[in-house]
Scaffold this motif. Structure first.
Motif, PDB file in Angstrom:
ATOM      1  N   ALA B 117       0.843  -1.205   0.000  1.00 29.43           N
ATOM      2  CA  ALA B 117       0.000   0.000   0.000  1.00 29.43           C
ATOM      3  C   ALA B 117       0.875   1.251   0.000  1.00 29.43           C
ATOM      4  O   ALA B 117       0.551   2.249  -0.659  1.00 29.43           O
ATOM      5  N   ASP B 118       1.970   1.198   0.745  1.00 31.35           N
ATOM      6  CA  ASP B 118       2.918   2.320   0.815  1.00 31.35           C
ATOM      7  C   ASP B 118       3.471   2.638  -0.585  1.00 31.35           C
ATOM      8  O   ASP B 118       3.528   3.798  -1.003  1.00 31.35           O
ATOM      9  N   LYS B 120       2.145   1.778  -3.531  1.00 26.39           N
ATOM     10  CA  LYS B 120       1.070   2.227  -4.437  1.00 26.39           C
ATOM     11  C   LYS B 120       0.675   3.682  -4.171  1.00 26.39           C
ATOM     12  O   LYS B 120       0.310   4.421  -5.087  1.00 26.39           O
ATOM     13  N   ALA B 121       0.770   4.088  -2.901  1.00 24.74           N
ATOM     14  CA  ALA B 121       0.373   5.455  -2.559  1.00 24.74           C
ATOM     15  C   ALA B 121       1.478   6.467  -2.856  1.00 24.74           C
ATOM     16  O   ALA B 121       1.185   7.625  -3.157  1.00 24.74           O
ATOM     17  N   GLY B 122       2.727   6.030  -2.803  1.00 18.93           N
ATOM     18  CA  GLY B 122       3.827   6.985  -2.852  1.00 18.93           C
ATOM     19  C   GLY B 122       4.524   7.141  -4.192  1.00 18.93           C
ATOM     20  O   GLY B 122       5.302   8.068  -4.384  1.00 18.93           O
ATOM     21  N   TRP B 123       4.270   6.257  -5.155  1.00 20.80           N
ATOM     22  CA  TRP B 123       4.996   6.302  -6.425  1.00 20.80           C
ATOM     23  C   TRP B 123       4.046   6.448  -7.617  1.00 20.80           C
ATOM     24  O   TRP B 123       2.881   6.013  -7.532  1.00 20.80           O
ATOM     25  N   GLN B 335      10.505   0.403   4.473  1.00 16.84           N
ATOM     26  CA  GLN B 335       9.444   1.397   4.632  1.00 16.84           C
ATOM     27  C   GLN B 335      10.013   2.671   5.279  1.00 16.84           C
ATOM     28  O   GLN B 335       9.685   3.785   4.878  1.00 16.84           O
ATOM     29  N   ARG B 363      10.108   8.464  -5.898  1.00 16.62           N
ATOM     30  CA  ARG B 363       8.963   8.705  -5.013  1.00 16.62           C
ATOM     31  C   ARG B 363       8.464  10.136  -5.237  1.00 16.62           C
ATOM     32  O   ARG B 363       9.251  11.079  -5.302  1.00 16.62           O
ATOM     33  N   THR B 364       7.172  10.277  -5.349  1.00 14.86           N
ATOM     34  CA  THR B 364       6.589  11.582  -5.665  1.00 14.86           C
ATOM     35  C   THR B 364       7.001  12.640  -4.650  1.00 14.86           C
ATOM     36  O   THR B 364       7.381  13.754  -5.021  1.00 14.86           O
ATOM     37  N   SER B 365       6.966  12.286  -3.360  1.00 14.00           N
ATOM     38  CA  SER B 365       7.309  13.275  -2.329  1.00 14.00           C
ATOM     39  C   SER B 365       8.801  13.615  -2.382  1.00 14.00           C
ATOM     40  O   SER B 365       9.203  14.717  -2.013  1.00 14.00           O
TER      41      SER B 365
END
Lengths: 301, 439
Positions: B117-118, B120-123, B335, B363-365
């Protein structure tokens, strides 16, 4: 003590003394070779235990026979061996005689300098030769350009890359073979040359009728070792050309490494390695058989 | 026999490690765990990774992360010889092309739900797709590289070329203008290509293929005999024939440096298609002259609609052969390492490490946190092309496929095959390789 008991004791002692050496040979030679053959009968990526290999029988060997890449590697290896042999052996013989017969100062230094190329790690030398061979701006190209000669592209041209690696090999190994030649020359008695001179033999006659025939065992050994070393060439190919350009320097050792460690085809790589072993055994057999036949013929005459 | 011995001893080692090795666990599930991280990074990045491991250990005293650096050239072979051992690396940084084989052989574990989930949410979606095999996320994406046209602005000015080429026609015309001769000898080439290095030969050429609307594979079916692909091969043949591309200036060595790089940094090559990671090499080799380098999208071919350079990525995976307790600890560390709290200013520690090498984090962030660094004109041009990039296909047999394509591209460059002959042969070879690999 009876004769029978003495024989039994001797046999026991022989086994006891030989077994450590035999155990080492079996563990580090026989087992790996047998294991290589066993792996060559399977498909294996090396990521799984040996027990999970997939059986292929002789399929990997059949694939090799139909593989242009394998045949190209085999051809490159044979060409490389020929380049090395026709250059190294005569050069080592000539240098050996030059450094043995004339009475001059500095022979020891010259021998040490020649041998030093063999002592330096190939990796270190290959990096230097990579710079020497740089096309256009490298020292070799600049030197040729300075005297008006168009320099080849050395390692950057499929026509000259294998030859350039061969020149590097000759430079690196000739000193070692020269030392072997000098060691062989020390075994030839002076009175043979004295007798030849009394019979009126000059330098060339002494060389072809005394020196070279009496050096035959040494020469045979050098040919054998030089051929094996050339067949096994890997370091300069890996460092300088990676088998290129256009597969022109892909030799068997490099093809084996690439198949096993890059492509995960350890079965096919083992089939190549085992085939290479057979080639080496065949080469050694032919050279040694020729030497024995010659010795036997001389014994009869 | 040395070769036979090397192969055999490797196998014996694998056997011994697999059969005789202890579990290496420092404790049962829930107890203290020591995990290892195999990486090809250099000393500076390893130091940063060790600092992140120490920070993680402070927060998680039961988990110790042991960093194992190896040279890039030994990374894959180390995985092959040690991966299946119980004492093998728990975490490894890998090239995405290796992932299908690692998944097939059970080395690349599937991520637990929290880590998946991490990711999928972050990249971005294409990065998540890249690390997803058999429907499962297999690791954390980190480094992303893509190809673009690098050109020497000074040579362009000398040749009176106002802007980098946008189409193949402009590429050919500009390459001709940039080519200088001394008699019959070409002393400056228009477009440089790379040989004796699989990625160096294939990725730039495939970037042209992609930008002409072609592709290397459709699923697992090779498309090398597609006219759009053959056209890129013919482009190479034409450039070599005209002298605008010099084969003798193309070779690379095991360090992925060599004449191709020397000629570009010394102003003997007008243009070359290369990936963003070589920025540090250019800076180091060119000094003040680095400012001469410009970056532009890969020129678009006559059948293409948009520039589409090849991209590829690296990821960190967890060894599926490790004990469940170690795997849990490894995912927990990843993580943390890739999370926004482990680095500086909202970046992950991984993002900071990658940026220290001039490499794009994914990573987007991290991209947001490093916005200022990414505004460097060289990097910014690559970042702008990221949405258009086409990932290099990651399939079983991918390495062997790359080498087969490389061979035939080099045959074109060195005049051993025509474009059509090369692509026909490559099509057959790649089809056989992929079939044998079970792609």
């Amino acid at each position: 003590m009876t004769v029978q008991t003495s024989h039994t004791a001797r046999r026991g002692a022989a086994i006891a003394f030989l077994s450590p050496a035999m155990a080492v040979i079996v563990l580090f030679v026989a087992v790996p070779i047998a294991l290589t053959f066993w792996i060559s009968l399977h498909d294996w990526s090396m990521y799984t235990p040996l027990s999970q290999m997939t059986w292929r029988g002789l399929g990997n060997y059949a694939d090799l026979l139909h593989s242009d890449d394998f045949l190209n590697a085999l051809e490159n290896t044979l060409v490389y061996v020929v380049i090395v042999l026709v250059t190294t052996v005569p050069l080592a013989l000539a240098l050996g005689m030059l450094l043995y017969f004339p009475k001059m100062a500095g022979k020891g230094v010259a021998r040490a300098a020649l041998f030093s190329t063999y002592v330096i790690p190939t990796v270190a030398i290959a990096i230097v030769w990579g710079a020497l061979y740089a096309p256009d701006y490298g020292p070799l190209s600049q030197a040729l350009g300075a005297v008006g000669i168009d320099s080849p592209a050395w390692l950057s041209d499929p026509q000259t890359a294998l030859l350039s690696l061969g020149v590097f090999h000759v430079w690196q190994m000739t000193g070692y073979y020269t030392i072997l030649v000098i060691a062989g020359l020390t075994q030839i008695p002076d009175d043979v040359y004295e007798a030849a001179r009394i019979d009126g033999a000059g330098f060339w006659r002494q060389t072809f009728s005394v020196t070279l025939p009496l050096l035959r065992r040494t020469t045979t050994f050098i040919v054998l070792i030089a051929a094996i070393n050339a067949i096994q060439v890997f370091d300069p190919v890996y460092i300088l050309t990676q088998g290129g350009p256009a597969e022109s320097t892909t030799v068997l050792s490099y093809a084996i490494q690439r198949a096993a460690f890059q492509n995960g085809m350890a079965g096919q790589a083992s089939a190549m390695a085992f085939s290479l072993l057979l080639v080496l055994v065949a080469v050694a057999g032919v050279v040694l058989a020729a030497m024995r036949r010659r010795t036997a013929a001389e014994g009869r005459s | 026999m040395r070769t036979v011995g090397a192969i055999s001893l490797g196998a014996v080692l694998a056997l011994a490690l697999a059969g005789c090795g202890g579990s290496g666990d420092s404790g049962a599930a829930g107890g203290p765990q020591t995990i290892s991280f195999l990486t090809h990074w250099g000393p500076e990045q390893v130091t940063a990774l060790k600092a992140a491991a120490a920070a993680f250990h402070t927060k998680n005293p039961d988990v110790t992360v042991d960093i194992r650096p190896v040279p890039f050239a030994n990374l894959l072979s180390t995985l092959r010889t040690q991966g299946s051992s119980p004492n093998g690396p728990t975490i490894a940084g890998i090239y995405d092309l290796w992932l299908p084989e690692l998944v097939r052989d059970g080395l690349a574990a599937s991520a637990p739900s929290g880590a998946a989930a991490d990711v999928k949410a972050g990249w971005p979606g294409n990065m998540v797709d890249d690390v997803t095999k058999q429907g499962q996320v297999r690791g954390y994406p980190n480094e992303v590289d893509l190809y673009a046209l690098n050109y020497n602005k000074k040579l362009f000015a000398e040749a009176g070329i106002p802007a980098p080429p946008k189409t193949w026609d402009e590429l050919v015309a500009d390459a001709a203008k940039l080519t200088k001769r001394d008699g019959d000898k070409v002393t400056q080439q228009g477009l440089g290509v790379i040989t004796s290095w699989a990625s160096g030969a294939v990725h730039p050429w495939l970037s042209l293929v992609n930008s002409n609307g072609g592709q290397l594979l459709d699923g697992s079916t090779p498309k090398l005999d597609d006219p759009k692909v053959v056209a890129a091969a013919q482009l190479y043949a034409d450039l070599v024939k005209s002298g605008a591309t010099q084969p003798s200036m193309s070779s690379a060595n095991a360090n992925t440096t060599g004449p191709y790089l020397d000629n570009f940094v010394n102003g003997k090559t007008g243009m070359i298609i290369m990936a963003n990671w070589w920025q540090s090499s250019l800076k180091q080799a060119m000094g003040d002259r680095y400012s001469d380098i410009g970056v532009a999208p890969v020129p678009v071919g006559p059948d293409g609609t948009a520039s589409a350079g090849v991209s590829y990525s690296w990821l960190t995976m967890v060894n599926g052969k490790a004990s469940p307790a170690k795997q849990d600890a490894a995912w927990k560390f990843l993580q943390f390492l890739n999370g926004p709290d482990s680095g500086k200013g909202g970046s992950s520690a991984m993002g900071d490490i990658l940026m220290s090498m001039g490499i794009l984090p994914s990573r987007t962030s991290d991209l947001t946190a490093h916005k200022a660094d990414l505004s460097d004109p060289f990097i910014a041009a690559y970042v702008a092309e990221l949405p258009n990039a086409k990932p290099f296909p990651t399939v079983l047999g991918g390495e062997a496929m790359s080498q087969a394509v490389q061979k035939h591209i080099e045959n074109i460059v060195f005049g051993k095959e025509t474009a059509q002959q090369a692509m026909t042969a490559a099509q057959n070879e790649v089809a056989a390789i992929l079939a044998k690999a079970g792609a």
